[in-house]
Write a protein that holds these residues in place. Sequence first.
Motif, PDB file in Angstrom:
ATOM      1  N   LYS A   1      -8.683   2.713  -2.680  1.00 53.95           N
ATOM      2  CA  LYS A   1      -9.458   3.901  -2.335  1.00 53.95           C
ATOM      3  C   LYS A   1     -10.258   3.669  -1.052  1.00 53.95           C
ATOM      4  O   LYS A   1     -11.166   4.419  -0.742  1.00 53.95           O
ATOM      5  CB  LYS A   1     -10.400   4.261  -3.486  1.00 53.95           C
ATOM      6  CG  LYS A   1      -9.664   4.617  -4.771  1.00 53.95           C
ATOM      7  CD  LYS A   1     -10.628   4.923  -5.901  1.00 53.95           C
ATOM      8  CE  LYS A   1      -9.874   5.232  -7.183  1.00 53.95           C
ATOM      9  NZ  LYS A   1     -10.789   5.476  -8.331  1.00 53.95           N
ATOM     10  N   ARG A   2      -9.898   2.640  -0.332  1.00 54.10           N
ATOM     11  CA  ARG A   2     -10.687   2.253   0.830  1.00 54.10           C
ATOM     12  C   ARG A   2     -10.212   2.966   2.091  1.00 54.10           C
ATOM     13  O   ARG A   2      -9.026   3.248   2.268  1.00 54.10           O
ATOM     14  CB  ARG A   2     -10.637   0.737   1.003  1.00 54.10           C
ATOM     15  CG  ARG A   2     -11.196   0.007  -0.228  1.00 54.10           C
ATOM     16  CD  ARG A   2     -11.031  -1.494  -0.141  1.00 54.10           C
ATOM     17  NE  ARG A   2     -11.327  -2.132  -1.422  1.00 54.10           N
ATOM     18  CZ  ARG A   2     -12.530  -2.495  -1.826  1.00 54.10           C
ATOM     19  NH1 ARG A   2     -13.572  -2.279  -1.051  1.00 54.10           N
ATOM     20  NH2 ARG A   2     -12.697  -3.061  -3.005  1.00 54.10           N
ATOM     21  N   ALA A   3     -11.190   3.243   2.955  1.00 55.33           N
ATOM     22  CA  ALA A   3     -10.903   3.964   4.191  1.00 55.33           C
ATOM     23  C   ALA A   3      -9.938   3.169   5.059  1.00 55.33           C
ATOM     24  O   ALA A   3      -9.967   1.930   5.083  1.00 55.33           O
ATOM     25  CB  ALA A   3     -12.205   4.229   4.943  1.00 55.33           C
ATOM     26  N   GLY A   4      -9.070   3.891   5.761  1.00 61.35           N
ATOM     27  CA  GLY A   4      -8.152   3.258   6.686  1.00 61.35           C
ATOM     28  C   GLY A   4      -6.819   2.880   6.084  1.00 61.35           C
ATOM     29  O   GLY A   4      -5.932   2.390   6.810  1.00 61.35           O
ATOM     30  N   LEU A   5      -6.642   3.088   4.774  1.00 60.24           N
ATOM     31  CA  LEU A   5      -5.381   2.792   4.098  1.00 60.24           C
ATOM     32  C   LEU A   5      -4.869   4.067   3.435  1.00 60.24           C
ATOM     33  O   LEU A   5      -5.639   5.012   3.219  1.00 60.24           O
ATOM     34  CB  LEU A   5      -5.577   1.681   3.060  1.00 60.24           C
ATOM     35  CG  LEU A   5      -5.906   0.307   3.636  1.00 60.24           C
ATOM     36  CD1 LEU A   5      -6.324  -0.657   2.540  1.00 60.24           C
ATOM     37  CD2 LEU A   5      -4.709  -0.247   4.409  1.00 60.24           C
ATOM     38  N   PRO A   6      -3.587   4.131   3.086  1.00 57.40           N
ATOM     39  CA  PRO A   6      -3.063   5.370   2.487  1.00 57.40           C
ATOM     40  C   PRO A   6      -3.833   5.769   1.231  1.00 57.40           C
ATOM     41  O   PRO A   6      -4.177   4.922   0.395  1.00 57.40           O
ATOM     42  CB  PRO A   6      -1.616   5.004   2.154  1.00 57.40           C
ATOM     43  CG  PRO A   6      -1.264   3.900   3.101  1.00 57.40           C
ATOM     44  CD  PRO A   6      -2.530   3.110   3.277  1.00 57.40           C
TER      45      PRO A   6
ATOM     46  N   TYR B   1       0.817  -1.222   0.000  1.00 61.44           N
ATOM     47  CA  TYR B   1       0.000   0.000   0.000  1.00 61.44           C
ATOM     48  C   TYR B   1       0.849   1.269   0.000  1.00 61.44           C
ATOM     49  O   TYR B   1       0.318   2.369  -0.012  1.00 61.44           O
ATOM     50  CB  TYR B   1      -0.928   0.003   1.214  1.00 61.44           C
ATOM     51  CG  TYR B   1      -1.889  -1.168   1.249  1.00 61.44           C
ATOM     52  CD1 TYR B   1      -2.921  -1.274   0.326  1.00 61.44           C
ATOM     53  CD2 TYR B   1      -1.747  -2.174   2.204  1.00 61.44           C
ATOM     54  CE1 TYR B   1      -3.804  -2.351   0.363  1.00 61.44           C
ATOM     55  CE2 TYR B   1      -2.621  -3.255   2.249  1.00 61.44           C
ATOM     56  CZ  TYR B   1      -3.646  -3.338   1.319  1.00 61.44           C
ATOM     57  OH  TYR B   1      -4.510  -4.397   1.354  1.00 61.44           O
ATOM     58  N   CYS B   2       2.173   1.125   0.051  1.00 66.51           N
ATOM     59  CA  CYS B   2       3.112   2.246   0.001  1.00 66.51           C
ATOM     60  C   CYS B   2       2.887   3.243   1.136  1.00 66.51           C
ATOM     61  O   CYS B   2       2.931   4.465   0.933  1.00 66.51           O
ATOM     62  CB  CYS B   2       3.084   2.947  -1.351  1.00 66.51           C
ATOM     63  SG  CYS B   2       3.925   1.979  -2.632  1.00 66.51           S
TER      64      CYS B   2
END
Length: 509
Positions: A162-167, A142-143
Amino acid sequence: MKSPPALAVLSLAGLIAWGAQAAQPRSAGINDPDTRAWWEIAETLSSDAMEGRDIGSPGHHRAALVVAARFKAAGLKPAGDNGTWFQKFPVHESRVETAGTSFNVWRDDRSATPLRFLHDITVRPTDTLPASLDAPMTFRGYCAPSDLAEAAGKVVICFNTKRAGLPSGAQRVQAAQAAGAAGIVQVDDPYFTIEPPRWPAAYARSVAIAGSPAPAAAAMPVMTLSADAFRTMVAGSGRDTQAILKLGGAKQPLPSFDLPGRLKAQFHLTKRDFTAENLLARMPGRDPKLAGQNLVLSAHLDGYGYGEPVNGDGLYNGTLDDAAYVGTLIRFADKHRGKPLRRSVVFAAFTGEEKGLLGAHWFVEHPTVPKTSMVADINLDQLRPLFPLTILTQLAEDQTSLGRTARLVAGTMNIRIQADPEPERGLLQRADHWPFMQAGIPATGFIFGYLPGTDAERRYREWYQIRYHRPQDDVTQPMDFDAAGAFNRFFYLLAEAVADADEAPVWSR
């Protein structure tokens, strides 16, 4: 789809007539007179004669002349610069040209596998884009910053979630630049089905208001890769690309690993400066106490213009996005010819929405009516009348009193108003109501809603898969004209309710 010969010499009346003929009108089969008149406008504005209405193009100006003539016929007053219909502003474009641009994955055995520009991979155009790239590749999940140890000098490949909680995309780019990466490639998430990735890209262009503070641009190339082409990138690593994509789609931990070979690219960057134009009109209010207040009704006139062909068609007509809803503004003006509302109404056909809400931003920062007089913006975009209208998603539904007014109006039509059920798509920030909200002006927009798992949802998802920002968004596409007419009637009633209310809209929180 092609333009007519000697288009420049046609009169305005000739343009309208040719556009209707070229579009093979369906309006004759629409029973409701208002909906039929609305669709005739959509057919004209999104006909091949308007060449997709790209910002600053001759086709956009031709469409703007048609809209100005219709506003004048409806009795509106010019509200642009210096008593004209137009508000002009300077823009700067960076473009990566197809000719002279190439991408190749070079293996250690000196074999090269090409990636097709705009079909497999694209790059963000910036004035600082280097002429070439030649660097080893590494996959880093996820960089997040913690994923990018020893990434300096490498092209880092990231899962474009594009999901919440990830960069976020911006956070990935920032982390890669801070790590000293030579470039970043963000791989599509094929499991983000609420708005799936689409290829080919129409083109690689960025347009910004000239002279405005630009967001910090990465000095390294920022690229996007299709999930199918990810297989080419990872070939020879012994990794299962489908398993990696599936893990990413489920927000599961992803591995980090170096890839064999190098990514080599050449970029042909061009730049130009030109003038863009909003189209603005005003209907003065009838109530001496409220006429100094302005309700803004907006839609965007610009489209994509010509781009990479899809199924042999390279003209992106933009019928539902957003020519048809400029037509709704015209029909509302027609309804109120000689019948002003209590408040004044500004009709705004913005440009540059497809390039970053440019026209709306310019208008809000350089208003042709006092900014303090603008009580609200009701924006028309993101509307897809493909199935019966029983549910409307309202953006910012609970943030201003516009939500309460919309529910009251919708209730009279047996339409249910709901909040946005898919906030991860970021639709609130992706249309021309957003600059108004950023300036503290109550604003809203609407989307056709549906129940999960129904045929309505299938049609909605299909539209985004095959028509959104595609040449297939044209006058031949499937439509539910009863639903289209119902929405227009809802909009008329809502605009009238806001313009005639004793109190102006207010923020709820």
